[in-house]
Design an enzyme around this catalytic site. Structure first.
Site, PDB file in Angstrom:
ATOM      1  N   ARG A 183       0.846  -1.171   0.030  1.00  0.00           N
ATOM      2  CA  ARG A 183       0.016  -0.050   0.167  1.00  0.00           C
ATOM      3  C   ARG A 183       0.862   1.293  -0.026  1.00  0.00           C
ATOM      4  O   ARG A 183       1.572   1.505   1.009  1.00  0.00           O
ATOM      5  CB  ARG A 183      -0.750   0.073   1.195  1.00  0.00           C
ATOM      6  CG  ARG A 183      -1.911   0.885   1.382  1.00  0.00           C
ATOM      7  CD  ARG A 183      -2.830   1.161   2.695  1.00  0.00           C
ATOM      8  NE  ARG A 183      -1.933   2.093   3.490  1.00  0.00           N
ATOM      9  CZ  ARG A 183      -1.666   1.999   4.663  1.00  0.00           C
ATOM     10  NH1 ARG A 183      -2.423   0.722   5.321  1.00  0.00           N
ATOM     11  NH2 ARG A 183      -0.974   2.601   5.601  1.00  0.00           N
ATOM     12  N   HIS A 235      -3.953   4.437   4.513  1.00  0.00           N
ATOM     13  CA  HIS A 235      -5.138   3.259   4.859  1.00  0.00           C
ATOM     14  C   HIS A 235      -6.188   3.933   4.228  1.00  0.00           C
ATOM     15  O   HIS A 235      -6.824   3.410   3.586  1.00  0.00           O
ATOM     16  CB  HIS A 235      -4.968   2.859   6.268  1.00  0.00           C
ATOM     17  CG  HIS A 235      -6.110   2.105   6.619  1.00  0.00           C
ATOM     18  ND1 HIS A 235      -6.360   0.690   6.393  1.00  0.00           N
ATOM     19  CD2 HIS A 235      -7.407   2.521   7.235  1.00  0.00           C
ATOM     20  CE1 HIS A 235      -7.522   0.285   6.608  1.00  0.00           C
ATOM     21  NE2 HIS A 235      -8.143   1.200   7.319  1.00  0.00           N
ATOM     22  N   TYR A 293       4.533   6.021  10.582  1.00  0.00           N
ATOM     23  CA  TYR A 293       5.090   4.737  10.549  1.00  0.00           C
ATOM     24  C   TYR A 293       5.582   3.857   9.535  1.00  0.00           C
ATOM     25  O   TYR A 293       6.249   2.850   9.804  1.00  0.00           O
ATOM     26  CB  TYR A 293       3.822   3.752  11.252  1.00  0.00           C
ATOM     27  CG  TYR A 293       2.387   3.734   9.903  1.00  0.00           C
ATOM     28  CD1 TYR A 293       2.665   2.864   9.104  1.00  0.00           C
ATOM     29  CD2 TYR A 293       1.480   4.621  10.484  1.00  0.00           C
ATOM     30  CE1 TYR A 293       1.554   2.945   7.921  1.00  0.00           C
ATOM     31  CE2 TYR A 293       0.383   4.530   9.288  1.00  0.00           C
ATOM     32  CZ  TYR A 293       0.542   3.892   8.378  1.00  0.00           C
ATOM     33  OH  TYR A 293      -0.691   4.002   7.509  1.00  0.00           O
TER      34      TYR A 293
END
Length: 398
Positions: free
Chosen positions: A288, A292, A301
């Protein structure tokens, strides 16, 4: 890598038994950490080289250069739509958007392998699959614009509206597949979900039912390395594809950035389901590249060095390189693809602006097929509540 004996004709069932199909039913050897690329089915390398594979090549032998160019166009258009929708959200036109950047090959390669009478059950990220199933760009935006509780007519396109509850769609797909089995239909149900969903009880329960009743269903896991902000290695110490054989369901681990390999793996699973072999689990290993959802900040992160490594494996770029090697990547093709993508993006933006807020009481219209007194009472109470504001307007807000 989990292999299967296959027929050279992708439209004919292989007739192989799940016990000897080479798909590793329950006793495969460890194949390394979840992120390892060494065990993946791969037909096109990141630098655009066509890698021969005697097992999976026959399943895409019918894909000509023109058809490969069509798959390329699909991926470019879907990425352009994804970027446009993200921009619309940033401009306040959409409440939320779940980007699929980097996962185009996994979605296009699998969706283009399906028949019209197959049925898709997806999460909220499969906008590329929805595009392939014929969902209009207007319908694609309704939920995210907040003008409808459901985006499209599932029966018209053979795809259920997105499941926001993580993993719930796997149960729906299994139930639908059992219905196909009872009806004697050759249709197949496909459940799309992410790596994080595999830790949900619903997914595991669906695998139990599918294995127990030989349901014609494909469990298609897009392992994009993140469950929101948690890395896949936190929940999976072995490849996710290794979980399914424990339920008695064979699995295939495929390079999710390779559109040809994804199509081949999906065709194998479809053939097996149509031939009475039951469920197959596909783990499409991808990444990805974006957040999200648009409410997320992956910069907090995600390691930029890892992202750079995956950017070099870009699914669109590798098809460009393959087409270039085959002499098919012409200026005319590039102009045509860009024009199609730009036109689709304009249509999406225009469609977004045209969507109107629904009449407030319409929220009660499709709760049940037959209205109940309980629902009518709620509607009446809500109408009275709204009327209070109308009175305020008449009084000038006094």
């Amino acid at each position: 890598m989990l292999r299967s004996d296959v027929s050279p004709n992708p439209v004919q069932r292989s007739g192989t038994d799940p016990g000897d199909a080479g798909l590793r039913p329950d006793d495969g050897e460890p194949v390394g950490p979840p992120q390892s690329p060494d065990d993946l089915v791969q037909l096109v390398s990141p630098d655009g080289l066509r890698r021969p594979d005697p097992t999976f090549d026959p399943w895409v032998a019918d894909v000509t250069d023109d058809q490969l160019a069509s798959l390329y166009e699909d991926m470019v258009v879907v990425r352009r739509l994804d970027i446009e929708a993200t921009a619309l959200q940033r401009q306040g036109q959409l409440g939320l958007w779940p980007p699929l950047l980097g996962q185009e090959a996994a979605q296009i390669g699998s969706a283009r392998a399906l028949r019209a009478d197959d049925f898709v059950f997806s999460s909220y990220r499969e906008n590329g699959v929805a595009y392939c199933r014929g969902v209009t760009l207007t319908d694609l935006l309704r939920v995210w614009r907040g003008t409808a509780a459901s985006g499209w007519d599932p029966i018209a396109v053979g795809m259920a509206t997105p499941s926001i509850i993580v993993g719930a769609q796997t149960l729906h797909a299994t139930g639908y597949a059992l219905g196909c089995l009872k009806d004697g239909a050759s249709s197949v149900a496909v459940a799309y979900f992410g790596d994080g969903a595999t830790s949900q009880g619903d997914v595991n329960e669906a695998l139990v039912f599918a294995a127990s009743f030989t349901a014609p269903v494909i469990f298609f896991c897009q392992n994009n390395q993140w469950a929101i902000s948690e890395p896949v290695g936190l929940q999976a110490k072995r490849p996710i594809a290794d979980r399914a054989p424990g339920f008695g369901i064979p699995s295939i681990r495929v390079d999710g950035n390779d559109v040809l390999a994804v199509m081949a793996a999906t065709r194998v699973a479809l053939d097996r389901a149509r031939g009475g072999g039951g469920a197959t689990f596909i783990e499409a290993v991808t990444y990805r590249m974006g957040p999200h959802t648009t409410s997320d900040d992956p910069g907090r992160y995600a390691d930029p060095l890892v992202q750079a490594e995956w950017a070099a494996k870009d699914p669109i770029l590798r098809v460009e390189r393959l087409l270039e090697r085959n002499g098919r990547l012409t200026d005319e093709l590039m102009r045509s693809v860009k024009s199609t993508a730009d036109a689709a993006a304009k249509e999406m933006r225009d469609s977004c602006y045209r969507l109107e807020a629904p009449e407030p009481l319409s929220i009660f219209d499709h709760v049940y097929t037959t209205p109940t007194s309980w629902l009518a009472r709620q509607r009446s109470q809500y109408a009275a509540y709204l009327a209070m504001f109308a009175d305020d307007d008449l009084d000038g807000g006094a």
